[in-house]
Design a protein around this motif. Structure first.
Motif, PDB file in Angstrom:
ATOM      1  N   VAL A  37       5.982   5.997   1.951  1.00  0.00           N
ATOM      2  CA  VAL A  37       4.973   7.035   2.212  1.00  0.00           C
ATOM      3  C   VAL A  37       3.647   6.563   1.632  1.00  0.00           C
ATOM      4  O   VAL A  37       3.600   5.678   0.778  1.00  0.00           O
ATOM      5  CB  VAL A  37       5.363   8.393   1.585  1.00  0.00           C
ATOM      6  N   LEU A  38       2.570   7.161   2.101  1.00  0.00           N
ATOM      7  CA  LEU A  38       1.254   6.895   1.545  1.00  0.00           C
ATOM      8  C   LEU A  38       0.890   7.973   0.530  1.00  0.00           C
ATOM      9  O   LEU A  38       1.256   9.140   0.707  1.00  0.00           O
ATOM     10  CB  LEU A  38       0.194   6.867   2.656  1.00  0.00           C
ATOM     11  N   ALA A  39       0.169   7.573  -0.501  1.00  0.00           N
ATOM     12  CA  ALA A  39      -0.303   8.541  -1.480  1.00  0.00           C
ATOM     13  C   ALA A  39      -1.270   9.515  -0.814  1.00  0.00           C
ATOM     14  O   ALA A  39      -1.822   9.250   0.257  1.00  0.00           O
ATOM     15  CB  ALA A  39      -0.983   7.826  -2.639  1.00  0.00           C
ATOM     16  N   LYS A  40      -1.481  10.665  -1.435  1.00  0.00           N
ATOM     17  CA  LYS A  40      -2.340  11.712  -0.852  1.00  0.00           C
ATOM     18  C   LYS A  40      -3.735  11.184  -0.553  1.00  0.00           C
ATOM     19  O   LYS A  40      -4.307  11.467   0.509  1.00  0.00           O
ATOM     20  CB  LYS A  40      -2.420  12.888  -1.841  1.00  0.00           C
ATOM     21  N   MET A  41      -4.308  10.401  -1.483  1.00  0.00           N
ATOM     22  CA  MET A  41      -5.652   9.852  -1.267  1.00  0.00           C
ATOM     23  C   MET A  41      -5.675   8.913  -0.063  1.00  0.00           C
ATOM     24  O   MET A  41      -6.633   8.912   0.719  1.00  0.00           O
ATOM     25  CB  MET A  41      -6.117   9.114  -2.517  1.00  0.00           C
ATOM     26  N   HIS A  42      -4.629   8.126   0.108  1.00  0.00           N
ATOM     27  CA  HIS A  42      -4.552   7.229   1.255  1.00  0.00           C
ATOM     28  C   HIS A  42      -4.436   8.023   2.557  1.00  0.00           C
ATOM     29  O   HIS A  42      -5.054   7.661   3.572  1.00  0.00           O
ATOM     30  CB  HIS A  42      -3.348   6.289   1.112  1.00  0.00           C
ATOM     31  N   ALA A  93      23.512  12.975   6.547  1.00  0.00           N
ATOM     32  CA  ALA A  93      24.028  12.027   5.543  1.00  0.00           C
ATOM     33  C   ALA A  93      22.994  10.970   5.224  1.00  0.00           C
ATOM     34  O   ALA A  93      22.785  10.590   4.072  1.00  0.00           O
ATOM     35  CB  ALA A  93      25.321  11.387   6.056  1.00  0.00           C
ATOM     36  N   GLU A  94      22.298  10.489   6.296  1.00  0.00           N
ATOM     37  CA  GLU A  94      21.257   9.474   6.079  1.00  0.00           C
ATOM     38  C   GLU A  94      20.089  10.072   5.314  1.00  0.00           C
ATOM     39  O   GLU A  94      19.484   9.427   4.456  1.00  0.00           O
ATOM     40  CB  GLU A  94      20.789   8.918   7.425  1.00  0.00           C
ATOM     41  N   ALA A  95      19.770  11.308   5.639  1.00  0.00           N
ATOM     42  CA  ALA A  95      18.652  11.966   4.963  1.00  0.00           C
ATOM     43  C   ALA A  95      18.943  12.171   3.491  1.00  0.00           C
ATOM     44  O   ALA A  95      18.022  12.276   2.673  1.00  0.00           O
ATOM     45  CB  ALA A  95      18.348  13.300   5.630  1.00  0.00           C
ATOM     46  N   ALA A  96      20.225  12.238   3.155  1.00  0.00           N
ATOM     47  CA  ALA A  96      20.607  12.449   1.763  1.00  0.00           C
ATOM     48  C   ALA A  96      20.678  11.145   0.978  1.00  0.00           C
ATOM     49  O   ALA A  96      21.128  11.115  -0.163  1.00  0.00           O
ATOM     50  CB  ALA A  96      21.964  13.158   1.690  1.00  0.00           C
ATOM     51  N   THR A  97      20.215  10.051   1.612  1.00  0.00           N
ATOM     52  CA  THR A  97      20.240   8.748   0.942  1.00  0.00           C
ATOM     53  C   THR A  97      19.520   8.835  -0.392  1.00  0.00           C
ATOM     54  O   THR A  97      18.432   9.381  -0.479  1.00  0.00           O
ATOM     55  CB  THR A  97      19.557   7.698   1.832  1.00  0.00           C
ATOM     56  N   THR A  98      20.080   8.275  -1.409  1.00  0.00           N
ATOM     57  CA  THR A  98      19.430   8.298  -2.716  1.00  0.00           C
ATOM     58  C   THR A  98      18.355   7.242  -2.775  1.00  0.00           C
ATOM     59  O   THR A  98      18.281   6.338  -1.945  1.00  0.00           O
ATOM     60  CB  THR A  98      20.459   8.033  -3.829  1.00  0.00           C
ATOM     61  N   ALA A  99      17.524   7.346  -3.787  1.00  0.00           N
ATOM     62  CA  ALA A  99      16.411   6.409  -3.939  1.00  0.00           C
ATOM     63  C   ALA A  99      16.903   4.990  -4.148  1.00  0.00           C
ATOM     64  O   ALA A  99      16.181   4.029  -3.897  1.00  0.00           O
ATOM     65  CB  ALA A  99      15.531   6.840  -5.105  1.00  0.00           C
ATOM     66  N   SER A 130       0.821  -1.221   0.000  1.00  0.00           N
ATOM     67  CA  SER A 130       0.000   0.000   0.000  1.00  0.00           C
ATOM     68  C   SER A 130       0.848   1.262   0.000  1.00  0.00           C
ATOM     69  O   SER A 130       0.339   2.355  -0.230  1.00  0.00           O
ATOM     70  CB  SER A 130      -0.932   0.014   1.218  1.00  0.00           C
ATOM     71  N   PHE A 131       2.145   1.111   0.291  1.00  0.00           N
ATOM     72  CA  PHE A 131       3.031   2.267   0.404  1.00  0.00           C
ATOM     73  C   PHE A 131       3.784   2.515  -0.902  1.00  0.00           C
ATOM     74  O   PHE A 131       4.073   1.585  -1.661  1.00  0.00           O
ATOM     75  CB  PHE A 131       4.050   2.042   1.528  1.00  0.00           C
ATOM     76  N   LEU A 132       4.080   3.783  -1.122  1.00  0.00           N
ATOM     77  CA  LEU A 132       4.957   4.188  -2.213  1.00  0.00           C
ATOM     78  C   LEU A 132       6.340   4.492  -1.626  1.00  0.00           C
ATOM     79  O   LEU A 132       6.518   4.505  -0.404  1.00  0.00           O
ATOM     80  CB  LEU A 132       4.402   5.429  -2.914  1.00  0.00           C
ATOM     81  N   ARG A 133       7.313   4.753  -2.480  1.00  0.00           N
ATOM     82  CA  ARG A 133       8.632   5.174  -2.028  1.00  0.00           C
ATOM     83  C   ARG A 133       8.880   6.601  -2.476  1.00  0.00           C
ATOM     84  O   ARG A 133       8.646   6.942  -3.640  1.00  0.00           O
ATOM     85  CB  ARG A 133       9.714   4.257  -2.614  1.00  0.00           C
ATOM     86  N   ASN A 134       9.341   7.435  -1.553  1.00  0.00           N
ATOM     87  CA  ASN A 134       9.640   8.814  -1.934  1.00  0.00           C
ATOM     88  C   ASN A 134      11.034   8.891  -2.559  1.00  0.00           C
ATOM     89  O   ASN A 134      11.716   7.876  -2.738  1.00  0.00           O
ATOM     90  CB  ASN A 134       9.493   9.764  -0.745  1.00  0.00           C
ATOM     91  N   ALA A 135      11.459  10.093  -2.866  1.00  0.00           N
ATOM     92  CA  ALA A 135      12.736  10.264  -3.568  1.00  0.00           C
ATOM     93  C   ALA A 135      13.917   9.759  -2.759  1.00  0.00           C
ATOM     94  O   ALA A 135      14.962   9.384  -3.327  1.00  0.00           O
ATOM     95  CB  ALA A 135      12.933  11.736  -3.914  1.00  0.00           C
ATOM     96  N   LEU A 180       6.532   2.320  10.311  1.00  0.00           N
ATOM     97  CA  LEU A 180       6.027   2.738  11.621  1.00  0.00           C
ATOM     98  C   LEU A 180       6.362   4.195  11.884  1.00  0.00           C
ATOM     99  O   LEU A 180       5.521   4.972  12.348  1.00  0.00           O
ATOM    100  CB  LEU A 180       6.632   1.851  12.710  1.00  0.00           C
ATOM    101  N   ARG A 181       7.591   4.585  11.599  1.00  0.00           N
ATOM    102  CA  ARG A 181       8.001   5.972  11.832  1.00  0.00           C
ATOM    103  C   ARG A 181       7.160   6.929  10.995  1.00  0.00           C
ATOM    104  O   ARG A 181       6.780   8.013  11.439  1.00  0.00           O
ATOM    105  CB  ARG A 181       9.483   6.136  11.496  1.00  0.00           C
ATOM    106  N   TYR A 182       6.858   6.521   9.759  1.00  0.00           N
ATOM    107  CA  TYR A 182       6.054   7.380   8.882  1.00  0.00           C
ATOM    108  C   TYR A 182       4.646   7.562   9.459  1.00  0.00           C
ATOM    109  O   TYR A 182       4.114   8.684   9.469  1.00  0.00           O
ATOM    110  CB  TYR A 182       5.979   6.769   7.485  1.00  0.00           C
TER     111      TYR A 182
END
Length: 766
Positions: A283-288, A330-336, A273-278, A347-349
């Motif tokens: 993450v969940l889609a806006k409708m979800h 550095a972790e936040a800059a992780t690439t896709a 049900s989840f998508l992946r962000n950049a 869970l964190r999301y």
């Protein structure tokens, strides 16, 4: 006045914290669910875990027993003499569960490989035994929440429902949650790693598969149809709810709304049900996100279950105060393309979503805790309201401001009619604690038009407060004439010469949730004799009642669980009384043609209307009938003096999607005043017009007219609603009946009809 929130009184403008309980589920859980595993899960932020009731050993034992029976049937010359197989009680090796205090944080999962709906009686027999053994053992271990997979086949739903009904009797505190997809099939194949009993059904009991049917799209409402059959057979048990799996692609809004109206206790979010962000995080889609918010705003929001999003991290995971640390730059800059370091990103999301929920509308903040709470309408004519009830209404940020605007417009129009310097006589009838009196005086001050103000109130307790306000309130300052009287008995304005004069403006707030249900027409008829015949103004000037059919299993279930006569009532049957209720978990059954901007606009019909002042000729005729000088004949229960306030209507609603009608939602609109210049001040609880006419008004909740027996609607059905406002000159009551039709071959075919409901025994006394 319509919302009796007695016992509350305090309105906290601050937004309450969003509650979200989150659990973790694995369809093929490898680790035993022990206290240590649960402790690890809670240390990273989970609130609960799911736990299979039995082990793979038990499945192997059941399959072996089944095979032995099949062999015995094959070896016997008289198969009918071979007794049905029995599954012996559970052994320690069959289950990892034991009674533990921590079991309150577990949701037990029955075996997903059984088929309670099997057409093969042997498979159904084996499945029932497995199911009953597991549910009974879970209840013994103190696990009250049990999730069971929905029926494998729609053809066996009735058989499935019968088994579930029996299982509800295995424990007094047992809560069964039926796992269902929103439409089609579940996202995750729970039987991928093992044998499902449905695959072992004997050929003679299974219907041949239609290739065209196999390739066709699944029935959009098929899953809801199955649920409706199950809960109907289980008599809307409050211990039977839904574990709803949210798919990657949400179904149409109409089906989303339908599921939102049902008793969803668990929201299951699979990894898919989840998508992946950049940055590669789920993450969940806006409708979800929006759909999740709708559920979180319920009075009792469902628990959220994350399914197959990864195992519980081991103890050596870096955990700080029960939460994982925020990622470094550095972790936040992780690439896709890089795998996120967080072992519980889903869970964190969700916790982030919990903390960033949008603000609730004012009416939801005001009514927090009162969503879908049934209350009897007030009877202010026969009951003296308590101060706290008045206080609740006075918190409305819109109603009294709109009343002040209406009074100001009326004053300006009367000044044009009467001329400058002529004091205008205004009477607030049914003054309560005086909020309208204050608004009248403020309108006078702002327009510079002098008024002579009366406050008429029959409640002796409120009368004390009105006198005190007149003596101590700086705005009132002794300028208000306070009168203790039923407005219908009040002789009116007394002039300086001691003679009875007429009132120029009558102001009242007598409207109920259905406009006329608190006898505003009868009260204003009774006080009209004091209003100036030529230029007198009533505020409100007119009001209309409105209704639409709704599905609300929550309210129907609540009524089922009540005694036939309730403390909330006087006499009569619980199904024969309209209730004031903040409708929240419900679905509109008839919607207007949709648009992108507003895809779910309900079709709300206007039932009838009242306007004031009414024709003097009508009142004169009513007076003659009351005096006995005119006999219309045939009037039962009275002389017909209030017959002019009786009403009736009949409307047809087009219902595009199948559903269950549990009753009618009722609303009102009112024109407080329409000025000579064309300005109009209106209030509305009608969901179609409320946003435009009186956004954020909180004084009135809708009214609900229940059905004793819910009516099923097929796709493209027509619902015909007949309603009456009846009176016998001593009280007023409502009657309602609903009929369901469908068009077949151009002809209209009747499918069902409710009984005639009447609130006569609980009518509002005049």
């Amino acid at each position: 006045m319509a919302v009796d929130m007695n016992g509350s009184g305090a309105y906290a403008p601050d937004e309450p914290a969003t509650i979200m309980y989150i659990g973790q589920h694995e369809t093929q859980r490898k680790d035993s669910v022990t206290g240590e595993l649960l402790s690890r899960a809670q240390s990273v932020g989970y609130d609960m875990l799911t736990a299979p009731i039995t082990t793979s050993h038990f499945q192997s034992r059941v399959l072996a027993t089944l095979q032995e029976h099949v062999n015995a049937l094959g070896d016997s010359s008289r198969p009918e003499s071979v007794p049905l197989p029995l599954i012996s009680p559970l052994l320690p090796v069959d289950t990892d569960l034991t009674p533990e205090p921590s079991n309150s944080s577990l949701i037990a999962i029955t075996s997903p490989w059984i088929d309670l709906a099997s057409p093969d009686p042997l498979i159904a027999h084996i499945s029932r035994q497995v199911f009953n053994l597991e549910v009974a053992y879970a209840a013994f271990c103190g696990i009250n929440n049990v999730m069971v997979h929905g029926p494998v086949s729609a053809d066996g739903t009735t058989q499935y429902a019968r088994t579930v009904l029996e299982a509800l009797g295995l424990g007094p505190y047992l809560q069964l949650h039926v796992l269902l997809p929103m439409s089609g099939e579940l996202e995750q194949d729970v039987s991928a790693d093992g044998t499902h009993l449905a695959e072992l059904a004997r050929e003679r009991y299974t219907a041949p598969v239609d290739e065209d049917e196999e390739e066709s799209e699944p029935e959009l409402y098929g899953s809801w149809e199955a649920w409706n059959a199950i809960r109907t057979m289980c008599n809307y048990s409050s211990r039977l709810t839904i574990a709803l799996e949210i798919p990657r692609q949400l179904p149409p809004l109409n089906l989303q709304s339908r599921w939102h109206s049902e008793p969803v206790r668990l929201l299951v979010l699979p990894r898919t049900s989840f998508l992946r962000n950049a940055k590669g995080y789920p993450v969940l889609a806006k409708m979800h996100q929006q759909y999740l918010t709708r559920f979180l705003r319920l009075r009792f929001p469902p628990w959220v279950i994350l399914s197959d999003v990864g195992p519980i991290p081991p103890n050596d995971q870096d955990v700080v105060n029960g939460h994982l640390p925020e990622p470094t730059p550095a972790e936040a800059a992780t690439t896709a393309n890089d795998k996120p370091k967080d072992p519980v990103p889903h869970l964190r999301y969700l916790r982030h979503q919990q903390q960033t929920q949008p603000s609730r509308p004012p009416i939801e903040r005001f009514g927090q805790g009162y969503q879908d709470y049934l209350q009897s309408p007030l009877q202010p004519l026969t009951d003296n309201l308590e101060s706290i009830t008045y206080e609740v209404f006075e918190k409305d940020p819109v109603k009294y401001e709109w009343y002040e605007r209406a009074v100001a417009l009326a004053l300006k129009d009367l000044r044009e009619t009467l001329g400058e310097g002529v004091p205008i006589v205004i009477a607030v009838v049914g003054a309560g604690r005086g909020p309208l009196v204050t608004r009248v005086l403020q309108a006078s001050s702002k327009t510079g038009i002098t008024v002579k103000c009366y406050a008429v109130e029959k409640n002796p307790n409120a009368h004390v407060l009105l006198q005190r306000r007149n003596a101590t309130d700086a705005l009132w300052n002794g300028k208000v004439t306070v009168v203790k009287s039923d407005m219908r008995s009040w002789p009116g304005h007394i002039t300086s010469t001691g003679e009875a004069g007429k009132v120029d403006i009558l102001v009242s707030e007598l409207l109920g949730s259905f406009a006329d249900n608190e006898l505003s027409p009868e009260c204003l008829d009774g006080v009209q004799h004091v209003l100036h015949l030529e230029h007198g103004i009533n505020i409100p000037q007119s009001y209309t009642t409105h209704f639409t059919p709704i599905a609300t299993s929550k309210l129907y279930s609540d009524l089922l669980s009540r005694a036939s006569t309730d403390l909330n009532m006087t006499i009569g049957d619980k199904w024969e009384l309209p209730y004031v209720v903040m409708l929240h978990q419900f679905d509109f059954l008839s919607v207007q043609p949709t648009t992108e901007e507003d895809p779910r606009t309900p079709d709300v019909k206007e039932a009838w209307s009242f306007s004031h002042p009414i024709s003097p000729a009508i009142l004169e005729q009513a007076s003659k009938r009351a005096g006995g000088t005119t006999d219309a004949g045939g009037w039962v229960g009275g002389d017909g003096s209030n017959e002019h306030n009786a009403r009736s209507c009949k409307f047809t609603f087009a219902c595009q999607d199948r559903g269950i009608c549990h009753g009618l939602g009722g609303y009102f609109e009112t024109v407080l005043y329409a000025s000579s210049s064309g300005q109009k001040v209106e209030l509305s609880t009608n969901p179609v017009t409320m946003e435009e006419k009186s956004k954020d008004m909180i004084s009135w909740f809708p009214i609900f007219f229940p059905l004793k027996t819910p009516l099923y609607l097929p796709d493209n059905a027509e619902m015909e609603v007949s309603m009456w406002r009846q009176t016998d000159d001593r009280k007023v009551w409502y009657e309602w009946v609903i009929e369901v039709y469908e068009r077949v071959g151009g002809k209209r075919k009747k499918l069902g009809m409710s009984e005639l409901h009447t609130s006569r025994k609980n009518g509002c006394l005049m």
